[in-house]
Design a protein around this motif. Structure first.
Motif, short mmCIF file in Angstrom:
data_model
loop_
_atom_site.label_atom_id
_atom_site.label_comp_id
_atom_site.label_asym_id
_atom_site.label_seq_id
_atom_site.Cartn_x
_atom_site.Cartn_y
_atom_site.Cartn_z
N MET A 550 26.94 30.86 56.11
CA MET A 550 27.46 29.55 56.52
C MET A 550 26.76 28.42 55.78
N LEU A 551 25.46 28.58 55.57
CA LEU A 551 24.76 27.54 54.80
C LEU A 551 25.26 27.49 53.36
N ARG A 552 25.50 28.64 52.76
CA ARG A 552 26.05 28.65 51.40
C ARG A 552 27.37 27.87 51.35
N GLU A 553 28.23 28.15 52.32
CA GLU A 553 29.53 27.51 52.33
C GLU A 553 29.39 26.01 52.61
N LEU A 554 28.59 25.66 53.60
CA LEU A 554 28.43 24.25 53.94
C LEU A 554 27.81 23.47 52.78
N PHE A 555 26.74 24.00 52.19
CA PHE A 555 26.10 23.31 51.08
C PHE A 555 27.07 23.14 49.91
N ALA A 556 27.85 24.18 49.61
CA ALA A 556 28.83 24.08 48.52
C ALA A 556 29.88 23.03 48.85
N ASN A 557 30.34 22.99 50.11
CA ASN A 557 31.30 21.98 50.51
C ASN A 557 30.73 20.57 50.33
N PHE A 558 29.49 20.40 50.76
CA PHE A 558 28.87 19.08 50.67
C PHE A 558 28.70 18.64 49.22
N LEU A 559 28.31 19.57 48.36
CA LEU A 559 28.15 19.22 46.95
C LEU A 559 29.49 18.89 46.32
N ALA A 560 30.54 19.62 46.69
CA ALA A 560 31.87 19.31 46.18
C ALA A 560 32.34 17.94 46.68
N ALA A 561 32.06 17.65 47.96
CA ALA A 561 32.43 16.35 48.52
C ALA A 561 31.65 15.23 47.82
N ARG A 576 21.34 21.11 46.35
CA ARG A 576 21.68 22.06 45.29
C ARG A 576 20.54 23.06 45.07
N GLU A 577 19.31 22.57 45.04
CA GLU A 577 18.18 23.46 44.81
C GLU A 577 18.03 24.47 45.96
N THR A 578 18.24 24.01 47.19
CA THR A 578 18.15 24.94 48.33
C THR A 578 19.29 25.94 48.29
N HIS A 579 20.50 25.46 48.02
CA HIS A 579 21.66 26.36 47.93
C HIS A 579 21.41 27.46 46.91
N ASP A 580 20.89 27.08 45.76
CA ASP A 580 20.72 28.05 44.67
C ASP A 580 19.58 29.03 44.92
N ASN A 581 18.73 28.75 45.92
CA ASN A 581 17.60 29.65 46.18
C ASN A 581 17.63 30.22 47.60
N LEU A 582 18.82 30.29 48.20
CA LEU A 582 18.95 30.98 49.48
C LEU A 582 18.75 32.48 49.28
N HIS A 583 18.20 33.13 50.28
CA HIS A 583 18.02 34.57 50.23
C HIS A 583 19.34 35.24 49.88
N LEU A 616 33.47 35.86 52.93
CA LEU A 616 34.77 36.36 52.48
C LEU A 616 35.90 35.61 53.15
N HIS A 617 35.77 35.39 54.44
CA HIS A 617 36.72 34.61 55.22
C HIS A 617 36.06 34.23 56.54
N PRO A 618 36.13 32.96 56.92
CA PRO A 618 36.92 31.87 56.34
C PRO A 618 36.29 31.19 55.13
N GLY A 619 35.08 31.64 54.73
CA GLY A 619 34.47 31.08 53.54
C GLY A 619 35.17 31.54 52.29
N HIS A 620 34.64 31.09 51.15
CA HIS A 620 35.34 31.34 49.87
C HIS A 620 34.42 31.83 48.76
N HIS A 621 33.17 32.14 49.07
CA HIS A 621 32.26 32.47 47.96
C HIS A 621 32.10 33.96 47.74
N ILE A 622 32.78 34.80 48.53
CA ILE A 622 32.88 36.23 48.24
C ILE A 622 34.35 36.54 48.00
N SER A 623 34.64 37.24 46.93
CA SER A 623 36.01 37.64 46.64
C SER A 623 36.00 38.80 45.65
#
Length: 793
Positions: A550-561, A576-583, A616-623
């Motif tokens: 959820m953090l990956r998705e939220l951070f990506a949404n915020f950066l896109a916004a 961005r730095e936190t997003h890119d270094n999440l476990h 994968l769903h409802p997020g979008h970063h796994i496909s």
């Protein structure tokens, strides 16, 4: 009447009386005996559940703003954030038993409960020789109808709930003059009084100020009333009749010798906002109900119905689905469900279920700041299952998955405004419970925007009570709304500040693990438990996959916004730095996507929740295209879980299989979602006779998740792509759909033949570009607002 409205009405008029197609009609050959057989009607605030009896017609009444409880009391926000270091220390030394115990300190009160307003009963002087009984709900005009023969007389009743006129309307008619004899009466589980004034039946009452969740069992004083506290309600009943007479008593209206009558029901409550005491600062429910009733009474029945149908169809007619010809016989809906459960083909039933999902959303999501709840709008219980609240670890969000793809984004507003309310109480939760900035919300919420972790100050199991990423999940809806509608003013003025607050909480909540990656601590995975190598069965850990997804998705949404708004500052750099270094995600030894930080066993490998698949769903970063290894691990996880689960969970899994591009597996689960479930004694998920989702018991999220999944099978979209037929089942080789919403601000019409697209029409809501994809065929599209293009395949 305006000429445009008149023209629309004339075009519509043949459809007002014509027999509806089987993919728009629920019909039955007997009255309902249970709520799960009733026909549900709603205008986004007022709800009616029609039983259609011949001796007594029972009609449950609801108002979406009638709840137990009062605004959140700040004294319920104890400063317990100082306990957080001890929980993290226990986790750092791998003492999960101590972490579970300490985590209970971070719990507060339970949510309020959605309340049943009452029951309207119509007692008929009807002989027993009933024949030709028919009860139906026409989704094309949101109108229910009951008809039957009795003693040589045809009696008919018609019901609808009007949004423009704010009333419930019931028309009683007979083909023989003076043969309607009916007594109207009212009952309620709430506190109320009745009186008759100027020929109208007046009911005034109030909801409890406290109602214990039903799952807590038979507790003393579980429901508490106080005449000085709680939300007030008024229900007014007026009878307009052509002949005969209406006689009033203190508690009833009695119709005798009537040929035709219209019963108008007006309902209002004192609810005036999540932060206003409904007893001291509430709206004038009596005046509001009276004003609506008087205004509606100035119109005849035909005018009321026309206004209702025009308003409703402005939403319903946006989308049309055709899955191809069916050979299924024309049967009552319950019989169709039972036949379908044996494996028979019935594309019209599959379309009907999809259309019913759209109907339910239009009927339950039009009240500012008050979204559809666990039961949408329809609840007969004083202590409803799971309080009929907003369970925000999946269920409230699943209610709104249909919004964007179903071309109903304007009905997203109640949830979006609710998120703004939760952010206000959630700022106090973040500060007092966790010592963070931003705003947070936990497992449950209610009309009062409750945001604290529930559990009654330590009695709740942390595996559900202490999950605190409800705000993070809710916030993803803000960006989704922008993706579909491309409203830059909304993004800048409303969505972005709320997104930033949720992101701030996420940034303040994470800590670094021994490898230097950012993780959540403490953490849980909603309602699931792990087994450690030494055999401890627990809930609290660090770095649960669901949180991090959820953090990956939220951070990506915020950066896109931020990019869309041309915002770049130290805060976005930190995000961005936190997003890119999440476990990172991990694949377990079974080839599954790990739910836990370590490759631990699941207490229940087939658990109904699959929150760690959020990406994968409802997020979008796994496909399958972007992350094939993780997509395969998600597939293995779903294989392990199997297909037998509760109703809402089936709805989610169908969407997950669609995202994995496995249309046939998704379709197999869609069929099990439509599996007939009897109204009593059910032990598995499926569909009740009235098409409501059987969790069991009834929860509406399965309806919405299942309907949303149909579009996921036919089209999937991102900010810059539209995939056509990404997961088309073999059972639907040819068909068409018009009016699907696509991210990027587009509306898509699609025809397909022999399991391939034949033609796609793309219409732009705003200036934008996308790439339309089918297999290896990629078509760039750039359009200005209002323009469209037709692609031939």
């Amino acid at each position: 009447m305006h000429y445009i409205a008149l023209f629309f009405l004339l075009a519509l008029s043949p459809l007002l009386t014509a027999q509806s197609a089987p993919d728009h009609l629920l019909r039955y050959d007997q009255p309902a005996r249970y709520f799960e057989e009733s026909l549900v009607l709603g205008n986004g605030r007022l709800g009616a559940s029609v039983f259609g009896g011949t001796g007594t017609d029972t009609i449950y009444l609801n108002d979406l703003t009638l709840w137990s409880g009062e605004p959140v009391d700040s004294s319920y926000f104890p400063d317990v954030a100082g306990n957080l270091p001890a929980i993290r220390a226990a986790l750092a030394r791998e003492d999960y038993r101590a972490a579970d115990s300490l985590n209970r300190i971070l719990q507060g009160p339970f949510s309020a409960s959605y309340a049943p307003l009452g029951t309207l009963m119509l007692d008929f002087d009807t002989p027993n020789d009933i024949t030709d009984y028919r009860r139906e709900l026409d989704l094309s005009n949101a109108t229910a109808r009951v008809s039957y023969q009795s003693g040589g007389t045809e009696l008919t009743r018609e019901y609808f709930v009007s949004h423009p006129d704010k009333v419930i309307a019931i028309r009683l008619s007979s083909d023989r003059p003076g043969t309607i004899n009916t007594t109207l009466r009212f009952g309620s589980l709430l506190r109320y009084q009745t009186e008759v004034s100027d020929g109208d039946l007046h009911v005034n009452g109030y909801a409890p100020y406290h109602a214990e969740p039903s799952y807590r069992g038979d507790l003393p004083d579980a429901v508490r009333f106080d005449p000085e506290r709680g939300t007030r309600f008024t229900s007014l009943f007026r009878v307009k009749h052509t002949d005969g007479q209406v006689t009033a008593t203190d508690t009833t209206l009695e119709l005798s010798g009537v040929s035709e009558a219209v019963i108008l029901v007006s309902i209002a409550t004192s609810f005036s906002g999540f932060d206003k005491d409904p007893a001291r600062e509430g709206l004038d429910n009596r005046a509001l109900a009276a004003a609506a009733l008087d205004a509606a009474s100035k119109k005849d029945y035909a005018a009321l119905r026309e206004a209702h149908v025009i308003d409703y169809r402005s939403f319903y007619d946006r989308l049309h689905l055709d899955l191809g010809a069916t050979s299924a016989p024309d049967l009552p809906t319950d019989a169709r469900l039972q036949r379908y459960a044996t494996g028979e083909e019935d594309k019209a039933l599959e379309e009907l279920y999809f259309n019913f999902g759209r109907y339910l959303l239009i009927s339950s999501s039009r009240t500012p700041g008050v979204p559809a709840n666990l039961q949408g709008l329809w609840n007969p219980h004083l202590r409803p299952p799971w309080s009929s609240n907003y369970t925000i670890n999946i269920n409230a969000e699943e209610n709104y998955w249909l919004i964007g793809p179903g071309n109903l984004s304007d009905l997203h507003t109640p949830l979006l405004e609710f998120i703004g309310n939760v952010a206000q109480t959630g700022a106090r939760t973040a500060r007092n419970y966790y010592g963070t900035g931003g705003w947070a919300a936990a497992h449950n919420s209610d009309i009062w925007a409750l945001s604290n972790p529930v559990g009654d100050f330590g009695t709740g199991d942390p595996n559900w009570a202490n999950w605190n990423f409800g705000g993070v999940w809710l916030a993803t809806h803000l960006w989704e709304q922008y993706l579909y509608m491309q409203d830059a003013d909304y993004l800048r003025d409303e969505a972005y500040p709320l997104l930033k607050g949720a992101v701030q909480f996420g940034l303040d909540w994470v800590v670094q693990d021994t490898a230097g990656h950012w993780i959540t601590s403490p953490s849980t995975s909603p309602e699931a438990k792990y087994i450690t190598p030494d055999g401890y069965v627990g809930s609290t850990l660090y770095g649960a996959t669901a949180d991090l997804a959820m953090l990956r998705e939220l951070f990506a949404n915020f950066l896109a916004a931020s990019g869309a708004l041309n915002i770049a500052d130290p805060f976005t750099t930190r995000v961005r730095e936190t997003h890119d270094n999440l476990h990172p995600y991990r694949v377990g030894r079974q080839g599954n996507l790990q739910e836990w930080y370590y490759d631990w066993e699941d207490q229940d490998p087939q658990h109904r929740h699959q929150t760690h698949l959020f990406g994968l769903h409802p997020g979008h970063h796994i496909s399958p295209q972007l992350t094939p290894e993780l997509a395969n691990a998600a597939r293995t996880t779903l294989d392990i879980k199997g297909d037998e689960t509760t109703g809402w969970s089936k709805g989610w899994r169908i969407n997950l299989w669609a995202r994995l591009r496995d249309g046939d597996r998704a379709y197999r689960m869609y069929r099990t979602l439509l599996r007939y479930v009897p109204p009593v004694g059910a032990r598995h998920g499926g569909t009740y006779p009235n098409l409501l989702d059987a969790h069991p018991p009834f929860q509406i999220d399965g309806n919405f998740g299942g309907a949303a999944a149909v579009i996921e099978l036919l089209m999937q979209s991102s900010a810059d792509t539209i995939h056509l037929l990404p997961a088309l089942p073999a059972a639907w080789p040819s068909g068409s759909v018009t009016g699907m919403g696509a991210r990027g601000g587009f509306v898509v019409d699609l025809e397909w033949e022999n399991s391939r697209p034949a033609r796609a029409t793309i219409t732009a809501r705003a200036n934008g570009s996308t790439t339309v994809i089918f297999g290896d065929d990629q078509r760039p599209v750039t359009l200005k607002a209002g323009e469209q293009t037709v692609l031939e395949f």
